[in-house]
Design a protein around this motif. Structure first.
Motif, PDB file in Angstrom:
ATOM      1  N   SER A  28    -111.963 -31.670  -2.548  1.00 26.12           N
ATOM      2  CA  SER A  28    -112.231 -32.293  -3.856  1.00 26.12           C
ATOM      3  C   SER A  28    -111.068 -32.184  -4.840  1.00 26.12           C
ATOM      4  O   SER A  28    -111.034 -32.912  -5.833  1.00 26.12           O
ATOM      5  CB  SER A  28    -113.487 -31.696  -4.478  1.00 26.12           C
ATOM      6  OG  SER A  28    -113.284 -30.317  -4.778  1.00 26.12           O
ATOM      7  N   LYS A  70    -121.453 -35.054   2.826  1.00 20.59           N
ATOM      8  CA  LYS A  70    -120.313 -34.954   1.922  1.00 20.59           C
ATOM      9  C   LYS A  70    -119.604 -33.600   2.057  1.00 20.59           C
ATOM     10  O   LYS A  70    -118.745 -33.267   1.255  1.00 20.59           O
ATOM     11  CB  LYS A  70    -120.764 -35.139   0.462  1.00 20.59           C
ATOM     12  CG  LYS A  70    -121.473 -36.457   0.193  1.00 20.59           C
ATOM     13  CD  LYS A  70    -120.528 -37.615   0.295  1.00 20.59           C
ATOM     14  CE  LYS A  70    -121.251 -38.919  -0.042  1.00 20.59           C
ATOM     15  NZ  LYS A  70    -120.458 -40.089   0.242  1.00 20.59           N
ATOM     16  N   ARG A 118    -115.788 -33.864   2.272  1.00 19.67           N
ATOM     17  CA  ARG A 118    -115.305 -34.397   0.994  1.00 19.67           C
ATOM     18  C   ARG A 118    -115.260 -33.284  -0.054  1.00 19.67           C
ATOM     19  O   ARG A 118    -114.279 -33.156  -0.790  1.00 19.67           O
ATOM     20  CB  ARG A 118    -116.226 -35.523   0.534  1.00 19.67           C
ATOM     21  CG  ARG A 118    -115.895 -36.075  -0.845  1.00 19.67           C
ATOM     22  CD  ARG A 118    -116.928 -37.099  -1.281  1.00 19.67           C
ATOM     23  NE  ARG A 118    -116.792 -38.332  -0.553  1.00 19.67           N
ATOM     24  CZ  ARG A 118    -116.160 -39.420  -1.000  1.00 19.67           C
ATOM     25  NH1 ARG A 118    -115.598 -39.403  -2.202  1.00 19.67           N
ATOM     26  NH2 ARG A 118    -116.094 -40.505  -0.268  1.00 19.67           N
ATOM     27  N   LYS A 119    -116.307 -32.482  -0.112  1.00 18.11           N
ATOM     28  CA  LYS A 119    -116.382 -31.394  -1.091  1.00 18.11           C
ATOM     29  C   LYS A 119    -115.281 -30.357  -0.854  1.00 18.11           C
ATOM     30  O   LYS A 119    -114.778 -29.759  -1.806  1.00 18.11           O
ATOM     31  CB  LYS A 119    -117.747 -30.722  -1.038  1.00 18.11           C
ATOM     32  CG  LYS A 119    -118.879 -31.611  -1.518  1.00 18.11           C
ATOM     33  CD  LYS A 119    -120.233 -30.945  -1.287  1.00 18.11           C
ATOM     34  CE  LYS A 119    -121.377 -31.873  -1.634  1.00 18.11           C
ATOM     35  NZ  LYS A 119    -122.687 -31.272  -1.278  1.00 18.11           N
ATOM     36  N   CYS A 120    -114.907 -30.148   0.393  1.00 17.27           N
ATOM     37  CA  CYS A 120    -113.861 -29.172   0.724  1.00 17.27           C
ATOM     38  C   CYS A 120    -112.456 -29.683   0.402  1.00 17.27           C
ATOM     39  O   CYS A 120    -111.495 -28.927   0.480  1.00 17.27           O
ATOM     40  CB  CYS A 120    -113.947 -28.799   2.199  1.00 17.27           C
ATOM     41  SG  CYS A 120    -115.454 -27.895   2.629  1.00 17.27           S
TER      42      CYS A 120
END
Length: 184
Positions: A36, A29, A32-34
């Protein structure tokens, strides 16, 4: 438009999960986290409508005349939704331009400059351009596409994931501002 944006965001996050797995980042992830904050303050992701008006049949067109010159997109990825008119070309690994002919119900995905920088050139930004069609029938149609330009969250530091330091670290926001300053 809100539904379109939300659907594009959801697709982008799924693609980023696959990129994280494909790059073997250890955290499926990570990408994805970068990203958000897409759609919120702190992220510069944008939707742009790109319209090219129809040209009259008597317009003098040179062979390979461009409507939008060669460039690559600034961010991580771009989702491009095209109509059926065509004109988009992408540069392949041999430096040759090939048509990115529209396929019904598909989305073209471009790698952007920040993704290339982040992956230390493992993934390369897609150089592309839009030509004026040579066929009179197509030239007389307008061209419409919609681009979903995906940026990492503003504060994300873009550092080479392979620890190579091939590119100096820079925040997503600062990189985008540098590119805008150089372009405009």
């Amino acid at each position: 438009m809100k539904d379109f944006y939300a659907s594009s965001q959801a697709l982008a996050l799924r693609i980023f999960d696959l990129v994280s797995i494909g790059l073997d980042l250890g955290d499926n992830k990570f990408m994805r986290k970068c990203h958000s904050l897409i759609g919120q303050k702190g992220n510069c992701t944008a939707v742009r409508s790109l319209y090219y008006p129809a040209l009259s049949p008597d317009t003098n067109i040179k062979a390979n005349q461009v409507r939008c010159g060669e460039h690559s997109d600034y961010g991580s990825l771009t989702l491009l939704f095209q109509d059926d008119v065509g004109g988009l070309e992408v540069r392949n690994l041999h430096g040759e331009y090939i048509p990115a002919s529209p396929i019904s119900d598909t989305i073209l995905i471009n790698i952007g400059d920040l993704m290339q920088r982040w992956t230390a050139d493992r993934l390369t930004a897609t150089k592309h351009r839009v030509l004026i069609p040579e066929e009179d029938l197509v030239r007389c149609k307008s061209r419409q596409s919609v681009a979903f330009f995906i940026q990492p969250d503003d504060e994300v530091m873009i550092e080479c994931l392979d620890k190579s330091d091939k590119y100096k670290p820079i925040s997503s926001y600062d990189y985008l501002q540098e590119r805008f300053a150089a372009t405009y």
